[in-house]
Design an enzyme around this catalytic site. Structure first.
Site, PDB file in Angstrom:
ATOM      1  N   SER A  57      13.804  -5.451  28.395  1.00 31.66           N
ATOM      2  CA  SER A  57      15.080  -5.486  27.687  1.00 31.66           C
ATOM      3  C   SER A  57      15.673  -6.885  27.749  1.00 31.66           C
ATOM      4  CB  SER A  57      16.047  -4.452  28.281  1.00 31.66           C
ATOM      5  OG  SER A  57      16.243  -4.691  29.649  1.00 31.66           O
ATOM      6  N   CYS A  58      16.701  -7.091  26.966  1.00 35.68           N
ATOM      7  CA  CYS A  58      17.365  -8.383  26.843  1.00 35.68           C
ATOM      8  C   CYS A  58      17.718  -8.930  28.230  1.00 35.68           C
ATOM      9  CB  CYS A  58      18.630  -8.202  26.010  1.00 35.68           C
ATOM     10  SG  CYS A  58      19.514  -9.722  25.674  1.00 35.68           S
ATOM     11  N   PRO A  59      17.446 -10.175  28.488  1.00 35.73           N
ATOM     12  CA  PRO A  59      17.003 -11.243  27.591  1.00 35.73           C
ATOM     13  C   PRO A  59      15.504 -11.521  27.670  1.00 35.73           C
ATOM     14  CG  PRO A  59      17.751 -12.253  29.609  1.00 35.73           C
ATOM     15  CD  PRO A  59      17.902 -10.740  29.774  1.00 35.73           C
ATOM     16  N   ASP A  98      12.489  -3.086  22.466  1.00 32.24           N
ATOM     17  CA  ASP A  98      13.938  -3.271  22.488  1.00 32.24           C
ATOM     18  C   ASP A  98      14.415  -3.581  21.070  1.00 32.24           C
ATOM     19  OD1 ASP A  98      16.572  -3.941  22.943  1.00 32.24           O
ATOM     20  OD2 ASP A  98      16.140  -5.702  24.179  1.00 32.24           O
TER      21      ASP A  98
END
Length: 80
Positions: free
Chosen positions: A17-19, A44
């Site tokens: 997931s981010c980042p 994601d």
């Protein structure tokens, strides 16, 4: 997928997931030669806007295409 380019390397960041998709994409692009195409596979949904925004903000990457099959988001970037 477009037939206008040939994938040189594939980066699988599914489950990240981010980042991390952007962070790992930047590292993978750094290892490419000019003209190489990186395929990034992500799960994601935020990676679509994150990778597009990142590619637009740097001078050495061209975003060629983005697509998804409902589960996996595919991003294609060329190192300039």
């Amino acid at each position: 997928m477009s037939t206008e380019f040939e994938v040189t390397e594939t980066l699988d960041v599914q489950g990240e997931s981010c980042p991390m998709p952007v962070v790992k994409t930047r590292g993978a692009v750094d290892d490419l030669a000019s003209g190489d195409v990186l395929e990034v596979l992500a799960t994601d949904s935020g990676s679509v806007s994150d990778i597009a925004g990142w590619a637009e903000s740097v001078d050495d990457v061209e975003l060629l295409e983005q697509s998804d099959d409902g589960t996996v988001y595919s991003h294609y970037l060329r190192k300039l």
